[in-house]
Design a protein around this motif. Sequence first.
Motif, short mmCIF file in Angstrom:
data_model
loop_
_atom_site.label_atom_id
_atom_site.label_comp_id
_atom_site.label_asym_id
_atom_site.label_seq_id
_atom_site.Cartn_x
_atom_site.Cartn_y
_atom_site.Cartn_z
N VAL A 120 0.76 -1.06 -0.18
CA VAL A 120 0.08 -0.04 -0.03
C VAL A 120 0.88 1.27 -0.11
O VAL A 120 0.53 2.45 0.07
CB VAL A 120 -0.85 0.01 1.22
N THR A 121 2.21 0.89 -0.41
CA THR A 121 3.06 2.19 -0.21
C THR A 121 3.46 2.39 -1.79
O THR A 121 3.80 1.42 -2.34
CB THR A 121 4.03 2.33 0.81
N GLU A 122 3.96 3.47 -2.13
CA GLU A 122 4.50 3.85 -3.38
C GLU A 122 5.94 3.45 -3.55
O GLU A 122 6.63 3.69 -2.67
CB GLU A 122 4.30 5.46 -3.59
N GLY A 123 6.17 2.86 -4.74
CA GLY A 123 7.41 2.56 -5.09
C GLY A 123 8.04 1.43 -4.41
O GLY A 123 9.37 1.02 -4.28
N ALA A 124 7.02 0.66 -3.60
CA ALA A 124 7.82 -0.47 -2.89
C ALA A 124 8.24 -1.56 -3.57
O ALA A 124 7.54 -1.85 -4.41
CB ALA A 124 6.88 -1.05 -1.77
N ASP A 125 9.35 -2.39 -3.43
CA ASP A 125 9.59 -3.37 -4.05
C ASP A 125 9.96 -4.57 -3.24
O ASP A 125 10.35 -5.77 -3.49
CB ASP A 125 11.14 -3.30 -5.08
N LYS A 126 9.63 -4.37 -1.92
CA LYS A 126 9.68 -5.47 -0.89
C LYS A 126 8.80 -5.21 0.27
O LYS A 126 8.62 -4.04 0.34
CB LYS A 126 11.04 -5.80 -0.46
N VAL A 127 8.35 -6.06 0.92
CA VAL A 127 7.58 -5.75 2.37
C VAL A 127 8.14 -6.72 3.45
O VAL A 127 8.59 -7.77 3.16
CB VAL A 127 6.09 -5.91 2.11
N ASP A 128 8.23 -6.04 4.45
CA ASP A 128 8.49 -6.84 5.84
C ASP A 128 7.03 -7.42 6.31
O ASP A 128 6.56 -6.58 6.75
CB ASP A 128 9.22 -5.98 6.58
N ILE A 129 7.00 -8.72 6.19
CA ILE A 129 5.94 -9.48 6.71
C ILE A 129 6.13 -9.94 8.04
O ILE A 129 7.24 -10.51 8.32
CB ILE A 129 5.16 -10.27 5.81
N TYR A 130 5.22 -9.73 9.13
CA TYR A 130 5.56 -10.28 10.55
C TYR A 130 4.64 -11.71 10.41
O TYR A 130 3.86 -11.98 10.30
CB TYR A 130 4.78 -9.35 11.60
N ILE A 131 5.79 -12.94 11.07
CA ILE A 131 5.21 -14.00 11.21
C ILE A 131 5.06 -14.09 12.75
O ILE A 131 6.15 -14.12 13.45
CB ILE A 131 6.18 -14.96 10.51
N PRO A 132 3.85 -14.63 13.14
CA PRO A 132 3.56 -14.68 14.55
C PRO A 132 4.05 -15.92 15.34
O PRO A 132 3.87 -15.78 16.52
CB PRO A 132 2.16 -14.36 14.71
#
Lengths: 944, 557
Positions: free
Chosen positions: A743-755
């Motif tokens: 949902v952010t401009e120009g992102a080429d990766k995301v940090d996803i949280y694994i619980p």
Amino acid sequence: MTMVKHGNFKTCAQSGFCARNRAYADLATSQASSWNPPYSLAPESIVFKNGQLEGTILKRVGVGGEMVRLPLVVTFLESGTARVTIDEEKRQKGDIELRHGSKARKERYNEAASWAIVGGLEVSVTAAVNKQTEKGATRVLYGPSNKFEAVIRHHPFSMEFNRDGQTQVMFGDRGLLNMEHWRPKIEKKEVEGEEKADDTKATEDEGTWWEESFGGNTDSKPRGPESVALDISFPGYEHVFGIPEHATSLSLKETRGGSGNYEEPYRLYNADVFEYEVNSPMTLYGSIPFMQAHRKDSTVGVFWLNGAETWIDVVKSRSSPNPLALGVEAAVTTQTHWISESGQLDVFVFLGPSPMDVSKAYGELTGYTQLPQHFAIAYHQCRWNYVSVEDVKDVDRKFDKHKIPYDIIWLDIEYTDGKKYFTWDPLTFGDPLSMQKQLTKNERKLVAIIDPHIKNEGGYRVVDELKSKDLAVKNKEGNIFEGWCWPGSSYWVDCFNPAAREWWKSLFRYDNWKGATSNMFIWNDMNEPSVFNGPETTMPKDNLHHGNWEHRDVHNIYGLTYHNATHHALIERKKGEVQRPFVLTRAFFAGSQRVGAMWTGDNEAKWEHLAQAFPMILANGIAGYPFAGADVGGFFGNPEKDLLTRWYQAGAFYPFFRGHAHIDTRRREPYLMGEPYTSIVTQALRLRYQLLPAWYTAFHEASVMGAPILRPHYYEFPGDERGFALDDQFFVGSTGLLAKPVVTEGADKVDIYIPDEENYYDYFDYTKYSGAGTKSIRAPLEKIPLLMRGGHIIPRRDRPRRSSGLMKWDPFTLVIVLNKAGNAEGTLYLDDGESFDYQAGAFIHRRFVFSQTSSSLVSENLAEAAGAKTAAYLKKMKKVRVEKIIIIGVGGEWVGRRVASIDEEGKQRKAKVAYHRSAGGKTAWAVIRDPGVAIGNSWKIELA
Amino acid sequence: MRKLNTFLLIGTAVGSVIVAESTGPRGVGPEFAKFYKSDGTFTCISNPSHHINFSQINDDYCDCPDGSDEPGTSACAHLSALSPSSPEERSPLALPGFYCNNKGHRPGYIPFTYVNDGVCDYDLCCDGSDEWESAGGIVCENKCKEIGKEWRKQDEQRKKALRSGQKARKELVRQSSRLRKEIEDGIGVLQIEIRTLELKVGDQERQLADVERSEKARLVKGPAKGGRISVLANLAKGRIEELRTALIDVRSQRDTALERVQELEAILYKFQEEYNPNFNDEGVKRAVRSWEEFVVRKNANPDVDRAAQDRDLDEISKPDDKENGIRWEEWEGEELGDTDVLYKFEEYLPKPLRTWIDNKLRDLRVFMVQNGLLADAHHSSTSDSKAVTQAREALDAARNDVNSRKSQLTNHQEDLTKDYGVDDVFRALKGQCFSKDSGEYIYELCWLGGVTQKPKKGGANTGLGNFVSIDKIFVDDEIPSDGKGLGSGDHVALRYEGGNHCWNGPSRSTLVVLGCAEKDEIWKVMEQEKCVYRMEVGTPAVCDSADEEKPRGKDEL
């Protein structure tokens, strides 16, 4: 693009009752322990009988020992929910006088429950007074195994709600209970000089008691000040969620200033807010006064049942624990302050302990999400406006030409003849049947808008009937209320009136609304209600509704009554043609989930609005209204192609998935975007369609147990504190799908949280992620960060079709995602997607269990007992099979497996098995080729 | 695997319809039949390393990465770059789709996604063979006979229309080339005329020089009396003429401005009436308020009596002659050598002119002083004689003639280099207009002119753009059964831009996309987005002879 006009909407300081109650809170806080609240429960009045405690609270007013009697009822429900109601005796008896010769009712509004509550009111037979009670308090044991306890303190009146010996919720611990009793207006005599000093009056500013003006409108307030307010604290709870609709974070912020906090309370006053801004406690289109509080392994909730304008202050105190709160260690306590302009005080308390328990109990009261028409969870294509029958047909053809699936095309207000609802523009929509015929061929639907304002124009049948039958909202004089909306001068249908609802039904009958067919559904907009020339773009509060209730009392409920009326009108538009309705609404209240979907209103084509949508949808979901979505692309403005692409990828995870655009924007149908955007968007749409069986199953869970469809982390992992505030990633139903759309401009990766320590796999390439914590996932434009949690079985339908209706007979693919122990489980719910036959058993509900120990996959029937229509439905679905089973995260034992043995209803056969070894971070997987088992049958597939 | 439904083979092959019998498995087109010769195993068409059992063909399970094992089902329909990605091996689909034999009509391919989805897609598969599984109980009867018959009928009409369109186009091209020829001829004539006239100019120059020389000789004999007044009169005459022209210009500018004000007021009245208070837009509200105040002020100070003013101006603007204005002849040869006369100048003026000219006259005086005319009364300069003036006028006239022809020539030459489309075809159409009644509006298109929207309920016309250029665009549409549509392929498109400005938006523009038709006709007008219009227009101007041979796309029927 301009921003919201703050000046059009009140701040707390501009809303008399809010300002008075905030000042009252400040006074109490400043006096600290010397604060002596004027409310006491008369001990001799207390009666406990049949699960209900009754008594009278006395409010001390003036120095003469004058008391105002406030009847109290505390009801302990079978479900474990407690309900606290406080009223005003004088007003119950009608023993007051209204100013300005008002025709309004004298009672405090007592019908909110008849709109919001549909069940769960069975009173507990086991609740009992706890004999071990100290003096000055009454203790009642209730709930499951009487493990809950309500402590009612007599002076000052306050309450605590305990679970397992620990205080979870406190009423009035800060002494902010306030019921502004009725009083006559005393005109001040100037000669008398100084007013007699008495300590209550000295603190009261009468300036906002009577007439109040805002933005050129004056509210006559014939009953004077009458607000109800209460402080509710959650000791040890750092997070509170809910009270939609606000464009804010899921975990609510503090509202009395400080760094990163708001200065204004969260406001609930349904309003048509033009170009609303993100990260704001401002009111929006809908209101659900339901809040959850969550701490490690415990969730509780409160439901403040009030339809009037409401403000909620939230502060968090990090001080030592409240001495009254049992067993709570020093931790963050969240203190809330609920302030409504009028009505009874009516609060429900839910003690959990899990978020799902709270959702279920809240849903028992206010109803669960309506099981939608299946098409309604597919993709909706909307625009203000498709301009003609030809235009609609052309868009329909273009989707097919580009092989992009969609189910529903929408008509905004321009289809009408001069904004007269239930008519068609003779020039542009002169042939609505040919348009619907084309759509219907491919199982597509039409949605047309119908708003509550009825054009005031001579010769218009609908307005003539509205007037002659006297079914419109009235002004304070009791004459028909006239205001402005899209058509210009208009009247508003008053669906509080049963006769109005009956009449409303008649308007939708095909013989009355020519050109409408059973494939056409409805969109209710502007039902806050939006009145262009009214105060805060809505109705004057002294308007009168059916039964002479003031608009003030029912404002937040109006949208629900209208939405509800449309819902019921759609069930049977022709004798014998019963189907599930679909009605989208913009305004809503607690209970609206029973009658259709909502969307987050007029957002903007900006990245921050894309990012804001998920927290809003999550908040709606935990407040019992999960059938929610935001306009894909953003309503106002023209989205850049990257933004629109990302928005489609996010929208594929909105429970309600609709692209929409303002009339001044450029066309933006996916096929117009050009490559690579059109292909990427098509992939996102096809992903949604592929997963429709999982989505429908999640909707079914919502419809029977109130479970959110998008689930925030704290729902799935209530013990994982790092996940409590997460609102940009979420789980889809019970599928184990963990999504974090970009949902952010120009992102080429995301940090996803694994619980947790379970294995997670990338949905698209089976890359394995394991170990709790944050993982970085590459996310170029074409990629949606989407993981599958080990231990789940996800049902899919992989064949791309033009619409979801055309997938009805397609075979299923089951995706088995093994957990660390090698097991997995999942469910599937399926029915005809349009009728109510499921209520007579015409559905398939299966549990799939894969067991490592027995190396087998079993399909079990979850339907409790066959109904009248079960057999016929199963017969119809007999040929619908499982065509493929994909097993992800398989171990070495799969290398040599070539054949699976199938046992289906006593018949045996074999299916081939193919193994794919792991490579470059991607896990090993296997495929069972065409097991051919029927989706509705019980069967077992064993691997040698 | 089932055999092809036998009813497919029933039906009559009519006329030119090519009937290709498929001999392979269900859904295989004749050009792919060679891949499906049964010898127990099947090799995936684009993946030769994949061998499967022949019984796996059309078993509704996708085995080949290119989908070639499922020519007759939808099992491989997901093999596409449009589907969510997956670790499964995928190649582009080897087959164009499911082959519908459509005996009695034209065979064709239907997308695999349409196979067994419970819908009879007769427009692609008139024999109903795409729904062989009867998903959900659907039965698609073979309708090729009637559909084929209807299609052939329409096709015949289309071909007829095309032929007559082509004929009409030939006529247009002929007209265009005639027009072109006329212009080319015109250019030749003009060039000759210019040469002739240039010679004449030379003559006139020489004549003027001669006259001047002889005049000078005469002047030596003795300066003419009253010469200064003559000079003055001439100057004043010129100056007055200049002022008069200026007045006419200013007046027409005033009229234009007034018209604009009226137009703006109409817009604002409409705005005041129709603006949407919903938005509670302070800016809009302020604008409405200021406008209302403006109206009040305006009504308090009504405009000056324009009719009276106009009468005065009419009077003033009349050229000087015996009845009106100054009788200049009286001044010619005037004896008075005194500058005083200039201060009596007003007395010679007709009354309506006098007051108006008063100020101008002051300017004139200043002008004259600045040019040394008033200050230097005894300067020896002389005025031109009548003969000189006549010679000069003749020269000027000749020069004007040359210039006007030269500019005509330039116009003609430029016109020849302008783009009038292939074969110059639009030259013949230029300026021709035609219109369509679309209910609320009448739309008018003028070839290489403007596009106009005329409301039927009254009110001002709206310009949707003026012709800018000829373009070519790709259109991917289906032709409706009445033939009034574009179909798929490249189309000539005319761009019309700079129409009336949109409130809060750009100026209106229209893309006029052309398709072949017997006569000029607007088929469809759409406002694609706010103030951007698209017009689909049939015209013989684009009926290429190549059209006839153009193969039809697979999903056009």
